[in-house]
Design a protein around this motif. Structure first.
Motif, PDB file in Angstrom:
ATOM      1  N   UNK A  26      -0.641 -15.184  -2.478  1.00  0.00           N
ATOM      2  CA  UNK A  26      -1.958 -16.649  -3.033  1.00  0.00           C
ATOM      3  C   UNK A  26      -1.186 -18.055  -3.617  1.00  0.00           C
ATOM      4  N   UNK A  27      -1.999 -18.821  -4.243  1.00  0.00           N
ATOM      5  CA  UNK A  27      -0.952 -20.200  -4.266  1.00  0.00           C
ATOM      6  C   UNK A  27      -0.425 -19.570  -5.504  1.00  0.00           C
ATOM      7  N   UNK A  28      -1.655 -19.059  -6.416  1.00  0.00           N
ATOM      8  CA  UNK A  28      -0.667 -18.796  -7.922  1.00  0.00           C
ATOM      9  C   UNK A  28       0.372 -17.638  -7.437  1.00  0.00           C
ATOM     10  N   UNK A  29       0.304 -16.835  -6.919  1.00  0.00           N
ATOM     11  CA  UNK A  29       2.005 -15.938  -6.996  1.00  0.00           C
ATOM     12  C   UNK A  29       2.906 -17.245  -5.997  1.00  0.00           C
ATOM     13  N   UNK A  30       2.495 -17.733  -5.412  1.00  0.00           N
ATOM     14  CA  UNK A  30       3.675 -19.032  -5.147  1.00  0.00           C
ATOM     15  C   UNK A  30       4.149 -19.396  -6.428  1.00  0.00           C
ATOM     16  N   UNK A  31       3.597 -20.642  -6.819  1.00  0.00           N
ATOM     17  CA  UNK A  31       3.783 -21.110  -8.329  1.00  0.00           C
ATOM     18  C   UNK A  31       4.343 -20.232  -8.806  1.00  0.00           C
ATOM     19  N   UNK A  32       4.119 -18.761  -8.999  1.00  0.00           N
ATOM     20  CA  UNK A  32       4.965 -17.629  -9.674  1.00  0.00           C
ATOM     21  C   UNK A  32       6.711 -17.873  -8.900  1.00  0.00           C
ATOM     22  N   UNK A  33       6.568 -17.565  -7.540  1.00  0.00           N
ATOM     23  CA  UNK A  33       7.669 -17.248  -7.594  1.00  0.00           C
ATOM     24  C   UNK A  33       8.535 -18.564  -6.494  1.00  0.00           C
ATOM     25  N   UNK A  34       7.797 -19.859  -6.833  1.00  0.00           N
ATOM     26  CA  UNK A  34       8.703 -21.071  -6.943  1.00  0.00           C
ATOM     27  C   UNK A  34       9.598 -21.238  -8.239  1.00  0.00           C
ATOM     28  N   UNK A  35       9.024 -21.183  -9.545  1.00  0.00           N
ATOM     29  CA  UNK A  35       9.751 -20.970 -10.969  1.00  0.00           C
ATOM     30  C   UNK A  35      10.729 -20.057 -11.223  1.00  0.00           C
ATOM     31  N   UNK A  36      10.280 -18.999 -10.566  1.00  0.00           N
ATOM     32  CA  UNK A  36      11.591 -17.326 -10.336  1.00  0.00           C
ATOM     33  C   UNK A  36      13.077 -18.584  -9.753  1.00  0.00           C
ATOM     34  N   UNK A  37      12.635 -19.895  -8.778  1.00  0.00           N
ATOM     35  CA  UNK A  37      13.624 -20.550  -8.344  1.00  0.00           C
ATOM     36  C   UNK A  37      13.818 -21.298  -8.665  1.00  0.00           C
ATOM     37  N   UNK A  38      13.657 -22.094  -9.763  1.00  0.00           N
ATOM     38  CA  UNK A  38      13.481 -22.955 -10.699  1.00  0.00           C
ATOM     39  C   UNK A  38      13.417 -24.467 -10.006  1.00  0.00           C
ATOM     40  N   UNK A  39      11.535 -24.158  -8.894  1.00  0.00           N
ATOM     41  CA  UNK A  39      11.233 -25.386  -8.256  1.00  0.00           C
ATOM     42  C   UNK A  39       9.957 -25.656  -8.811  1.00  0.00           C
ATOM     43  N   UNK A  40       9.251 -26.908  -9.221  1.00  0.00           N
ATOM     44  CA  UNK A  40       7.867 -26.800  -9.361  1.00  0.00           C
ATOM     45  C   UNK A  40       7.349 -27.256  -8.180  1.00  0.00           C
ATOM     46  N   UNK A  41       6.460 -26.906  -7.974  1.00  0.00           N
ATOM     47  CA  UNK A  41       5.944 -27.289  -6.777  1.00  0.00           C
ATOM     48  C   UNK A  41       5.156 -28.234  -6.788  1.00  0.00           C
ATOM     49  N   UNK A  42       4.774 -29.636  -6.539  1.00  0.00           N
ATOM     50  CA  UNK A  42       4.489 -30.530  -5.697  1.00  0.00           C
ATOM     51  C   UNK A  42       3.604 -31.354  -4.527  1.00  0.00           C
ATOM     52  N   UNK A  43       2.771 -31.252  -4.188  1.00  0.00           N
ATOM     53  CA  UNK A  43       2.187 -31.966  -2.380  1.00  0.00           C
ATOM     54  C   UNK A  43       3.404 -32.072  -1.591  1.00  0.00           C
ATOM     55  N   UNK A  44       4.001 -32.171  -1.686  1.00  0.00           N
ATOM     56  CA  UNK A  44       5.464 -32.248  -0.907  1.00  0.00           C
ATOM     57  C   UNK A  44       5.479 -30.802  -0.537  1.00  0.00           C
ATOM     58  N   UNK A  45       5.762 -29.736  -2.173  1.00  0.00           N
ATOM     59  CA  UNK A  45       6.091 -28.717  -1.297  1.00  0.00           C
ATOM     60  C   UNK A  45       5.032 -27.834  -0.904  1.00  0.00           C
ATOM     61  N   UNK A  46       4.350 -28.292  -1.103  1.00  0.00           N
ATOM     62  CA  UNK A  46       2.573 -27.363  -0.374  1.00  0.00           C
ATOM     63  C   UNK A  46       2.193 -27.561   1.004  1.00  0.00           C
ATOM     64  N   UNK A  47       2.699 -29.015   1.064  1.00  0.00           N
ATOM     65  CA  UNK A  47       2.791 -29.519   2.532  1.00  0.00           C
ATOM     66  C   UNK A  47       3.659 -28.619   3.520  1.00  0.00           C
ATOM     67  N   UNK A  48       4.559 -28.563   2.518  1.00  0.00           N
ATOM     68  CA  UNK A  48       6.096 -27.144   4.099  1.00  0.00           C
ATOM     69  C   UNK A  48       4.934 -26.641   3.991  1.00  0.00           C
ATOM     70  N   UNK A  49       4.838 -25.413   2.825  1.00  0.00           N
ATOM     71  CA  UNK A  49       4.162 -23.656   2.355  1.00  0.00           C
ATOM     72  C   UNK A  49       3.222 -23.727   3.549  1.00  0.00           C
TER      73      UNK A  49
END
Length: 104
Positions: A26-49
């Motif tokens: 889920x997008x919520x899960x993606x935010x948590x996964x990203x945080x675990x590896x030190x990434x704060x998701x931006x619109x550019x991250x979401x485009x790639x995802x």
């Protein structure tokens, strides 16, 4: 199979922590996964995802960094800025998909 609890959901993962079932993502899960590896998701991250997930649904495998760049229109340099050091692996991890073939 190993399991882990992220964002209040117990999910099955492989030995490296990649989701075994992309449908559990889920997008919520993606935010948590990203945080675990030190990434704060931006619109550019979401485009790639979103490109990676859509391409996976069409192709049946996780796109390589080259495919994300050429077909997805996201320059390789930008991918290294968004997902430092190992962009293909980190992008796939956050997108809830298997590592691309050839990725260590």
């Amino acid at each position: 199979m190993p399991t882990t609890t992220i964002d209040g959901h117990t999910i099955e993962v492989d030995d490296e922590g990649f989701l075994l079932d992309p449908h559990e993502w889920t997008e919520s899960l993606a935010t948590c996964l990203a945080a675990q590896i030190g990434i704060d998701l931006t619109d550019e991250h979401w485009k790639a995802i979103r490109f990676l997930r859509d391409d996976f649904a069409e192709q049946g495998e996780t796109a390589t960094l080259r495919r994300v760049s050429v077909v997805g229109g996201i320059p390789t340099k930008s991918l290294f800025q968004l997902f430092p050091q190992k962009p293909a692996k980190k992008l796939a991890y956050v997108a809830g998909l298997p590592k691309p073939h050839g990725c260590v």
